[in-house]
Design a protein around this motif. Structure first.
Motif, PDB file in Angstrom:
ATOM      1  N   GLY A 367       0.781  -1.231   0.000  1.00  0.00           N
ATOM      2  CA  GLY A 367       0.000   0.000   0.000  1.00  0.00           C
ATOM      3  C   GLY A 367       0.810   1.278   0.000  1.00  0.00           C
ATOM      4  O   GLY A 367       0.274   2.337   0.307  1.00  0.00           O
ATOM      5  N   VAL A 368       2.086   1.200  -0.327  1.00  0.00           N
ATOM      6  CA  VAL A 368       2.983   2.357  -0.293  1.00  0.00           C
ATOM      7  C   VAL A 368       3.432   2.698  -1.713  1.00  0.00           C
ATOM      8  O   VAL A 368       3.916   1.825  -2.439  1.00  0.00           O
ATOM      9  N   VAL A 369       3.270   3.967  -2.096  1.00  0.00           N
ATOM     10  CA  VAL A 369       3.729   4.443  -3.404  1.00  0.00           C
ATOM     11  C   VAL A 369       4.709   5.587  -3.166  1.00  0.00           C
ATOM     12  O   VAL A 369       4.357   6.596  -2.541  1.00  0.00           O
ATOM     13  N   CYS A 370       5.917   5.441  -3.661  1.00  0.00           N
ATOM     14  CA  CYS A 370       6.949   6.472  -3.524  1.00  0.00           C
ATOM     15  C   CYS A 370       7.102   7.187  -4.869  1.00  0.00           C
ATOM     16  O   CYS A 370       7.423   6.553  -5.874  1.00  0.00           O
ATOM     17  N   PHE A 371       6.870   8.483  -4.858  1.00  0.00           N
ATOM     18  CA  PHE A 371       6.874   9.229  -6.112  1.00  0.00           C
ATOM     19  C   PHE A 371       7.503  10.605  -5.905  1.00  0.00           C
ATOM     20  O   PHE A 371       7.762  11.023  -4.774  1.00  0.00           O
ATOM     21  N   ARG A 372       7.710  11.334  -6.990  1.00  0.00           N
ATOM     22  CA  ARG A 372       8.243  12.679  -6.906  1.00  0.00           C
ATOM     23  C   ARG A 372       8.053  13.388  -8.244  1.00  0.00           C
ATOM     24  O   ARG A 372       7.823  12.740  -9.281  1.00  0.00           O
ATOM     25  N   LEU A 373       8.116  14.697  -8.190  1.00  0.00           N
ATOM     26  CA  LEU A 373       8.161  15.491  -9.408  1.00  0.00           C
ATOM     27  C   LEU A 373       9.484  15.239 -10.124  1.00  0.00           C
ATOM     28  O   LEU A 373      10.524  15.049  -9.475  1.00  0.00           O
ATOM     29  N   LYS A 374       9.450  15.260 -11.457  1.00  0.00           N
ATOM     30  CA  LYS A 374      10.695  15.187 -12.211  1.00  0.00           C
ATOM     31  C   LYS A 374      11.335  16.573 -12.212  1.00  0.00           C
ATOM     32  O   LYS A 374      11.380  17.276 -13.219  1.00  0.00           O
ATOM     33  N   SER A 376      13.626  19.433  -9.257  1.00  0.00           N
ATOM     34  CA  SER A 376      14.615  19.561  -8.189  1.00  0.00           C
ATOM     35  C   SER A 376      14.023  19.162  -6.843  1.00  0.00           C
ATOM     36  O   SER A 376      12.801  19.076  -6.673  1.00  0.00           O
ATOM     37  N   GLU A 377      14.901  18.953  -5.886  1.00  0.00           N
ATOM     38  CA  GLU A 377      14.450  18.664  -4.524  1.00  0.00           C
ATOM     39  C   GLU A 377      13.676  19.847  -3.955  1.00  0.00           C
ATOM     40  O   GLU A 377      12.687  19.672  -3.249  1.00  0.00           O
ATOM     41  N   VAL A 378      14.116  21.042  -4.269  1.00  0.00           N
ATOM     42  CA  VAL A 378      13.427  22.249  -3.793  1.00  0.00           C
ATOM     43  C   VAL A 378      11.981  22.270  -4.298  1.00  0.00           C
ATOM     44  O   VAL A 378      11.058  22.601  -3.553  1.00  0.00           O
ATOM     45  N   GLN A 379      11.778  21.912  -5.563  1.00  0.00           N
ATOM     46  CA  GLN A 379      10.425  21.898  -6.118  1.00  0.00           C
ATOM     47  C   GLN A 379       9.555  20.852  -5.422  1.00  0.00           C
ATOM     48  O   GLN A 379       8.387  21.102  -5.127  1.00  0.00           O
ATOM     49  N   ASN A 380      10.121  19.691  -5.163  1.00  0.00           N
ATOM     50  CA  ASN A 380       9.369  18.646  -4.465  1.00  0.00           C
ATOM     51  C   ASN A 380       9.032  19.059  -3.037  1.00  0.00           C
ATOM     52  O   ASN A 380       7.929  18.809  -2.554  1.00  0.00           O
TER      53      ASN A 380
END
Length: 449
Positions: A367-374, A376-380
């Protein structure tokens, strides 16, 4: 049980407790039954289908009240640990019903369970080393002792070392963030050449960061070869093993000396409640049994005394809520609950993968989904700040320690979560992403931040 039934049955339970307290002088101070009586009054395993509350309520009077708080609390706890152990198909050695040296206990948390396993392993290792090298003092042995876990293991593994004064060595993982047997073996060999004493290994099934799974079969083989205590932490993921399609993730548990999963995390049981099993309970009882005159009981020999299995002497009746949940939902009901959450996690995964602004970093198993914006870290970080400030949904960030990778975790954990909640959550995330990537145009322009 819907909302109105909860109101009705909740009032029934409050009335029952109020009547009990009002008429308490009519009850015996000490019970007349013998330890072990509960096992004769309840089935040997959890029901497949859920039962009505009326039947559970009747059994409070039939099963619990005759034993008051003791031995009912101890007896029911032993039965519930066997029920849950059978649900996840633990080897027989871990169950009381095997009539062997193993058994289970309900601890307050996974952190406490891991600490108890570590302390038990420490005492066992000290005794073993002193039986071979009688000139070594306990202090010298403690200085040399070292234990191992994945660098992605829960922080409670390291904390146990801080509390016990023992050295924890965090080992690197492979590309799937899984600790492998060859890495463990190399670390043990290196430490032995330096005169250290390896004695304990923690394998994680479902890491907090990414829900990664250590290779417990290979780790277990190494532990068996090197005579090390093998402890498995399946605090979150362990609940899924009640579903046959996920049970393969537990292959290798036969090598474990201790194992834990938390019903409070994914089995609809209120905190605090962590189930812990050991193959040989003498390893816990020997180092932590203290008997003062005021603790002596008439049936001490016939009774399994849980005060020797953990830190506190006094204990809550935690198994009662496990009994309620297992009976009201049944095994099938709990399996349906787990499967629904996994399906919803995959629904979220598909939404993220179909939006080219995002990336899903790791395979979605439970039940865990790890995601991020493509981006910078600052944007995420800014996207996450916007999401949580709005207060519609709550998300947490994390970072892979071995790769210094920042990402956001989406975890399906609400009892009543439905597909529309996943869609709603993605809309919140998408709007926040729009705000970060193009602050002049937010979403469909009808939504403002």
């Amino acid at each position: 049980m819907d909302t109105e039934e909860f109101r009705l049955y909740g009032k029934q339970m409050v009335d029952f407790m109020a009547d009990y307290m009002h008429n308490i002088r009519n009850h015996r101070v000490l019970p007349q039954i013998s330890p072990g009586y509960v096992r004769d009054l309840v089935p040997e395993q959890a029901p497949e289908e859920g039962e009505p509350w009326e039947e559970v309520f009747k059994d409070i009077q039939r099963v619990v009240l005759p034993g008051s708080a003791s031995p009912a609390s101890t007896d029911l706890e032993m039965v519930m640990l066997d029920w849950l152990g059978k649900m996840v198909q633990l080897p027989q050695e871990f169950l009381f019903s095997s009539n062997g040296p193993g058994g289970g206990v309900v601890q307050s948390s996974a952190s406490e369970s891991t600490l108890m396993a570590l302390l038990s392993a420490r005492e066992k290792a000290i005794s073993y080393v002193q039986s071979i090298k009688k000139d070594l003092s306990q202090g010298i042995i403690l200085e040399k002792m070292v234990y191992y876990s994945s660098i992605e293991a829960h922080c409670s593994v390291e904390k146990a070392g801080l509390l016990s004064g023992l050295t924890c060595r965090l080992l690197p993982t492979d590309a799937a963030f899984s600790l492998q047997g060859d890495i463990l073996q190399a670390a043990i060999d290196e430490d032995r050449t330096q005169g250290k004493i390896p004695f304990f290994v923690v394998g994680t099934l479902g890491t907090t960061n990414s829900c990664a799974f250590d290779n417990i079969e290979k780790l277990g083989e190494v532990c068996k070869k090197e005579n090390l205590w093998f402890h498995i932490d399946a605090a979150y993921a362990g609940a899924a093993f009640i579903c046959p399609e996920f049970r393969y993730l537990l292959n290798g548990v036969e090598y474990a000396d201790s194992f834990l999963l938390c019903p409070a995390k994914w089995l609809l049981t209120n905190h605090d409640c962590c189930a812990m099993w050991v193959k040989d309970r003498e390893n816990i009882l020997k180092p932590f049994s203290i008997m003062h005159a005021y603790l002596k009981e008439d049936l001490e020999v016939e009774t399994l005394n849980y005060r020797h299995w953990g830190i506190p002497c006094g204990r809550k009746f935690r198994s009662l809520k496990m009994w309620f949940v297992f009976r009201l939902f049944g095994v099938r009901g709990l399996q349906t609950y787990i499967r629904k959450h996994v399906r919803l996690a995959h629904e979220f995964e598909n939404l993220a993968r179909n939006d080219n602004r995002f990336e899903v970093l790791f395979p979605v198993v439970l039940g865990v989904v790890c995601f991020r914006l493509k981006g910078s870290e600052v944007q995420n970080e800014e996207m996450l700040r916007v999401i949580n400030k709005r207060g519609k949904i709550a998300l947490k960030s994390s970072r892979m320690r071995s790769h210094n990778l920042y990402f956001i975790r989406f975890v399906v954990c609400g009892k009543d979560t439905e597909s529309e909640d996943i869609v709603f959550s993605w809309r919140e995330i998408s709007l926040a992403a729009n705000n970060v990537l193009n602050p002049k145009v937010v979403g469909d322009k009808s939504e403002t931040f």
